[in-house]
Structures are given as structure tokens and as C-alpha cells.
Design a protein around this motif. Structure first.
Motif, PDB file in Angstrom:
ATOM      1  N   LEU A   1       4.407  -5.141   2.912  1.00 37.33           N
ATOM      2  CA  LEU A   1       5.105  -6.205   1.898  1.00 37.33           C
ATOM      3  C   LEU A   1       5.484  -4.819   0.553  1.00 37.33           C
ATOM      4  O   LEU A   1       6.798  -4.107   0.740  1.00 37.33           O
ATOM      5  CB  LEU A   1       5.090  -7.453   1.780  1.00 37.33           C
ATOM      6  N   VAL A   2       4.345  -4.539   0.087  1.00 40.34           N
ATOM      7  CA  VAL A   2       5.338  -3.282  -1.294  1.00 40.34           C
ATOM      8  C   VAL A   2       5.082  -2.401  -0.361  1.00 40.34           C
ATOM      9  O   VAL A   2       6.139  -1.249  -1.209  1.00 40.34           O
ATOM     10  CB  VAL A   2       4.093  -3.369  -2.004  1.00 40.34           C
ATOM     11  N   GLU A   3       5.154  -1.931   0.399  1.00 38.73           N
ATOM     12  CA  GLU A   3       5.538  -0.341   1.419  1.00 38.73           C
ATOM     13  C   GLU A   3       6.868  -0.771   1.558  1.00 38.73           C
ATOM     14  O   GLU A   3       7.748   0.666   1.232  1.00 38.73           O
ATOM     15  CB  GLU A   3       4.627   0.037   2.609  1.00 38.73           C
ATOM     16  N   VAL A   4       7.491  -2.041   1.835  1.00 42.04           N
ATOM     17  CA  VAL A   4       9.288  -1.955   2.592  1.00 42.04           C
ATOM     18  C   VAL A   4       9.544  -1.632   1.293  1.00 42.04           C
ATOM     19  O   VAL A   4      11.373  -1.629   1.332  1.00 42.04           O
ATOM     20  CB  VAL A   4       9.318  -2.679   3.128  1.00 42.04           C
ATOM     21  N   LEU A   5       9.133  -2.551  -0.222  1.00 42.22           N
ATOM     22  CA  LEU A   5       9.972  -2.470  -1.120  1.00 42.22           C
ATOM     23  C   LEU A   5      10.801  -1.685  -1.597  1.00 42.22           C
ATOM     24  O   LEU A   5       9.419  -0.260  -2.152  1.00 42.22           O
ATOM     25  CB  LEU A   5       9.335  -2.806  -2.265  1.00 42.22           C
ATOM     26  N   PRO A   6      11.784  -0.950  -1.953  1.00 42.49           N
ATOM     27  CA  PRO A   6      12.329   0.431  -2.465  1.00 42.49           C
ATOM     28  C   PRO A   6      11.370   0.485  -3.457  1.00 42.49           C
ATOM     29  O   PRO A   6      11.699  -0.738  -4.599  1.00 42.49           O
ATOM     30  CB  PRO A   6      13.950   0.480  -2.828  1.00 42.49           C
TER      31      PRO A   6
ATOM     32  N   VAL B   1      -0.421  -0.988 -10.016  1.00 41.91           N
ATOM     33  CA  VAL B   1      -0.513   0.169 -10.173  1.00 41.91           C
ATOM     34  C   VAL B   1      -0.719   1.227  -9.457  1.00 41.91           C
ATOM     35  O   VAL B   1      -0.262   1.925  -8.632  1.00 41.91           O
ATOM     36  CB  VAL B   1       0.499   0.951 -11.899  1.00 41.91           C
ATOM     37  N   SER B   2      -1.553   1.168  -9.250  1.00 42.43           N
ATOM     38  CA  SER B   2      -2.290   2.302  -8.428  1.00 42.43           C
ATOM     39  C   SER B   2      -2.100   1.978  -6.873  1.00 42.43           C
ATOM     40  O   SER B   2      -2.281   2.533  -5.937  1.00 42.43           O
ATOM     41  CB  SER B   2      -3.902   2.206  -8.355  1.00 42.43           C
ATOM     42  N   LEU B   3      -2.094   0.333  -6.446  1.00 44.25           N
ATOM     43  CA  LEU B   3      -2.041   0.005  -4.749  1.00 44.25           C
ATOM     44  C   LEU B   3      -0.142   0.296  -4.476  1.00 44.25           C
ATOM     45  O   LEU B   3       0.509   0.984  -3.708  1.00 44.25           O
ATOM     46  CB  LEU B   3      -2.298  -1.290  -4.848  1.00 44.25           C
ATOM     47  N   ILE B   4       0.754   0.306  -5.871  1.00 42.44           N
ATOM     48  CA  ILE B   4       2.269   0.781  -5.511  1.00 42.44           C
ATOM     49  C   ILE B   4       2.387   2.321  -5.548  1.00 42.44           C
ATOM     50  O   ILE B   4       2.351   2.577  -4.588  1.00 42.44           O
ATOM     51  CB  ILE B   4       2.398   0.720  -6.500  1.00 42.44           C
ATOM     52  N   SER B   5       0.785   3.276  -5.991  1.00 43.10           N
ATOM     53  CA  SER B   5       1.215   4.255  -5.750  1.00 43.10           C
ATOM     54  C   SER B   5       0.856   5.088  -4.987  1.00 43.10           C
ATOM     55  O   SER B   5       1.245   5.753  -3.886  1.00 43.10           O
ATOM     56  CB  SER B   5       0.147   4.750  -7.413  1.00 43.10           C
ATOM     57  N   SER B   6      -0.345   4.241  -4.393  1.00 38.28           N
ATOM     58  CA  SER B   6      -0.969   4.575  -3.032  1.00 38.28           C
ATOM     59  C   SER B   6       0.228   4.120  -2.227  1.00 38.28           C
ATOM     60  O   SER B   6       0.385   4.699  -0.458  1.00 38.28           O
ATOM     61  CB  SER B   6      -2.282   4.373  -2.414  1.00 38.28           C
ATOM     62  N   ALA B   7       0.592   2.911  -1.746  1.00 44.92           N
ATOM     63  CA  ALA B   7       2.088   2.752  -0.872  1.00 44.92           C
ATOM     64  C   ALA B   7       2.977   3.364  -1.096  1.00 44.92           C
ATOM     65  O   ALA B   7       3.562   3.726   0.213  1.00 44.92           O
ATOM     66  CB  ALA B   7       2.251   1.399  -1.071  1.00 44.92           C
ATOM     67  N   HIS B   8       3.203   4.053  -1.922  1.00 53.05           N
ATOM     68  CA  HIS B   8       4.619   4.740  -1.725  1.00 53.05           C
ATOM     69  C   HIS B   8       4.064   6.127  -2.053  1.00 53.05           C
ATOM     70  O   HIS B   8       5.189   7.464  -2.599  1.00 53.05           O
ATOM     71  CB  HIS B   8       5.170   4.785  -3.477  1.00 53.05           C
ATOM     72  N   GLY B   9       3.157   7.011  -2.197  1.00 53.23           N
ATOM     73  CA  GLY B   9       2.758   8.112  -2.274  1.00 53.23           C
ATOM     74  C   GLY B   9       3.083   9.057  -3.624  1.00 53.23           C
ATOM     75  O   GLY B   9       3.755  10.025  -3.337  1.00 53.23           O
ATOM     76  N   LYS B  10       2.625   8.075  -4.347  1.00 51.46           N
ATOM     77  CA  LYS B  10       3.285   8.494  -5.676  1.00 51.46           C
ATOM     78  C   LYS B  10       1.476   8.479  -6.653  1.00 51.46           C
ATOM     79  O   LYS B  10       1.503   7.989  -6.359  1.00 51.46           O
ATOM     80  CB  LYS B  10       4.395   8.451  -6.175  1.00 51.46           C
TER      81      LYS B  10
ATOM     82  N   VAL C   1       4.488   6.567 -11.789  1.00 55.14           N
ATOM     83  CA  VAL C   1       5.373   5.285 -11.109  1.00 55.14           C
ATOM     84  C   VAL C   1       5.055   5.091 -12.102  1.00 55.14           C
ATOM     85  O   VAL C   1       6.133   3.823 -12.306  1.00 55.14           O
ATOM     86  CB  VAL C   1       2.979   4.412  -9.789  1.00 55.14           C
ATOM     87  N   ARG C   2       4.098   4.747 -13.430  1.00 52.36           N
ATOM     88  CA  ARG C   2       4.673   4.164 -14.440  1.00 52.36           C
ATOM     89  C   ARG C   2       5.627   4.140 -15.465  1.00 52.36           C
ATOM     90  O   ARG C   2       6.217   3.860 -15.130  1.00 52.36           O
ATOM     91  CB  ARG C   2       3.547   4.534 -15.296  1.00 52.36           C
ATOM     92  N   GLY C   3       6.329   5.438 -14.676  1.00 59.88           N
ATOM     93  CA  GLY C   3       7.976   6.591 -15.775  1.00 59.88           C
ATOM     94  C   GLY C   3       8.844   5.550 -14.421  1.00 59.88           C
ATOM     95  O   GLY C   3       9.767   4.744 -15.336  1.00 59.88           O
ATOM     96  N   LEU C   4       8.213   5.608 -13.666  1.00 61.92           N
ATOM     97  CA  LEU C   4       9.555   5.003 -12.477  1.00 61.92           C
ATOM     98  C   LEU C   4       9.989   3.416 -12.694  1.00 61.92           C
ATOM     99  O   LEU C   4      11.160   2.439 -12.810  1.00 61.92           O
ATOM    100  CB  LEU C   4       9.138   4.137 -10.808  1.00 61.92           C
ATOM    101  N   LEU C   5       8.184   2.694 -12.696  1.00 63.99           N
ATOM    102  CA  LEU C   5       8.684   1.186 -13.438  1.00 63.99           C
ATOM    103  C   LEU C   5       9.416   0.760 -14.732  1.00 63.99           C
ATOM    104  O   LEU C   5      10.306   0.855 -15.171  1.00 63.99           O
ATOM    105  CB  LEU C   5       7.119   0.618 -13.528  1.00 63.99           C
TER     106      LEU C   5
END
Ligand code: MN
Length: 252
Positions: free
Chosen positions: A189-194, A223-232, A237-241
Motif C-alpha cells: 500500500l505504501v508503495e502505491v502512495l505517491p 521514514v525508513s520503510l517509506i525510503s525503502s518502498a520508494h527507493g530514496k 524522504v525527510r526533505g520530501l515529507l
């Protein structure tokens, strides 16, 4: 004005439900945690506002929690009285889990009034609870809260990927927490969230880690899971958030 450069983002945390709640407001300030302090009843709003009155990091949401509708549905009138004083709204929403299904019709009636009040006022940011009610929530948002009349952050979203895509189409943001990655499949799910629609949250103190409630700002794992899901990287990721938060709050 809120500080535009927080170190952490916790966009759904019940600061007032911690035992040492006054200290929790100070912690958010000291640790530079951009916090949406959600409330569960409109009666809690004034005290929360007092505690956050000089804060550069804590936003206070006017809330009426769907799980409490059985006891306090009449507080919708107080909610409607206070709404013009509050930019932030939450926790509100629907809960169709077995323990709360008996009040589901009443919840819908209250949530309809909440959405109508928000649409009438305009410019609100809502933190929305949606347990087993993804489709109904989206139907109601579509019907009662035009996109140019309010912004919605779906908190701890647990709907299907199809529902997530529909929510994205409606302009919704998603606040994600550590627990959302626990279940199998949840990471997809987190992978499909833009990445430009994601914020972090804790839902503290309801989420427990190592036998004690998570504190505000304990979002490292998310944060770490968002970063692996989105390859960043986590730094990216912190900057994007931070950008997402600024965009969400400037769109009012
Ligand atoms: Mn909550």
C-alpha cells in the motif's frame, strides 16, 4: 506561524492522552516535532489550545472520535460551535469494526454534519479515521467536501489499493505510522502512495512499542520503510515529507 523547518513530523498524535500530557507538548517544542495534536472530544479542545498557544510546532485538531459516538454524539453541537475557531479537524471519521458497528449509522450522521460544517467554513485540514469504512469515507468526502473546500489526511489508512487510488484521485494525503508496515501486504500500500502525498504519524499513545507507548515523533521506522518502498534515502524522504507538510498547509 508554525516553524517551516521541523526536524520531525507527527501528523496524528493524541498528546492529551499521555499521563504527562503537559510535558508532551513541551517535548514537541524542544524536539521540533511538527505535530497535529488530535483530540477525541470537542470538550478537550480548549485545554489543548491553551497548551499549544505559544507553540511553533503543535497544531491542535478539533475532534469527535467515531469510536465514542455511542456516548457523546450530542457533542456534535459543540463541535459545530467551535469549528470556526479551528483550522485543524481531527480525529473524526468512521469505524465499522465489530466493536463499533452498532453505532455506524449514527457515526455517518455525525460525520456528515462534520463534513458539511468543514465545507461551509472552507480551509480546514482533516485527520480522518477510516477502519473498515474506506469506501463509505470516500463516498462521503466526494459528496460533502468539495476538493477546494478542505484538505483530507487519511490517518492509518487500511483500505484496499483500489480505494487508496480513489483517495489519491480525490486529493487525499496519507499519514503513515510504524504499525502500518507490520501486516503482510501493507508495505505494498505504501508503495502505491505517491511520495508527495505522504506524512508520518505515530497515533501515540495508542501504539505501543517495547511495552510502552510510542512518544510523539517516533517516526523513524516509518521514514525508513517509506525510503525503502520508494527507493530514496531517509534524508531525501525527510526533505520530501517537509515539502508535503508545507504544501498541504499552504493550500488552504
Ligand atoms: Mn488516533
Amino acid at each position: 506561524m508554525f516553524d517551516p523547518d521541523p526536524d520531525l513530523i507527527d501528523y496524528h498524535c493524541h498528546l492529551d492522552l499521555y499521563k504527562d500530557y503537559e510535558q508532551q507538548f513541551e517535548i514537541c517544542e524542544r524536539r521540533r516535532i511538527a505535530t497535529l495534536a488530535v483530540t477525541t472530544t470537542p470538550r478537550a479542545w480548549n485545554r489543548n489550545r491553551e497548551l499549544a498557544s505559544n507553540s511553533r510546532f503543535v497544531r491542535v485538531g478539533l475532534g469527535l472520535h467515531p469510536q465514542l459516538i455511542g456516548q457523546i454524539s450530542e457533542e456534535i453541537t459543540l463541535f459545530e460551535k467551535l469549528i470556526s475557531n479551528s483550522i485543524f479537524v481531527g480525529e473524526v471519521g468512521l469505524d465499522a469494526s465489530p466493536a463499533h458497528y452498532a453505532t455506524f449509522q449514527k457515526q455517518k450522521a455525525v460525520f456528515t454534519r462534520i463534513l458539511k460544517a468543514c465545507a461551509e467554513e472552507g480551509g480546514k485540514i482533516l485527520s480522518v479515521h477510516s477502519v473498515r469504512a474506506g469506501k463509505t469515507i470516500l463516498d462521503m468526502l466526494e459528496e460533502h467536501l468539495p476538493r477546494n473546500r478542505g484538505r483530507v489526511v487519511l490517518h492509518w489508512f487500511s483500505g484496499s489499493i483500489t480505494e487508496a487510488r480513489r483517495a489519491i484521485g480525490l486529493g487525499c494525503y496519507f499519514s503513515v505510522n510504524n504499525k502500518m508496515f507490520k501486516k503482510t501486504g501493507r508495505s505494498s500500500l505504501v508503495e502505491v502512495l505517491p511520495i508527495d502525498r505522504i506524512l508520518t504519524e505515530t497515533d501515540g499513545p495508542f501504539v505501543v512499542s517495547n511495552n510502552s507507548p510510542v512518544g510523539p515523533g517516533d517516526t523513524q521506522k516509518a521514514v525508513s520503510l517509506i525510503s525503502s518502498a520508494h527507493g530514496k534515502t531517509e534524508h531525501e524522504v525527510r526533505g520530501l515529507l517537509r515539502e508535503n507538510l508545507a504544501r498541504l498547509e499552504s493550500m488552504r
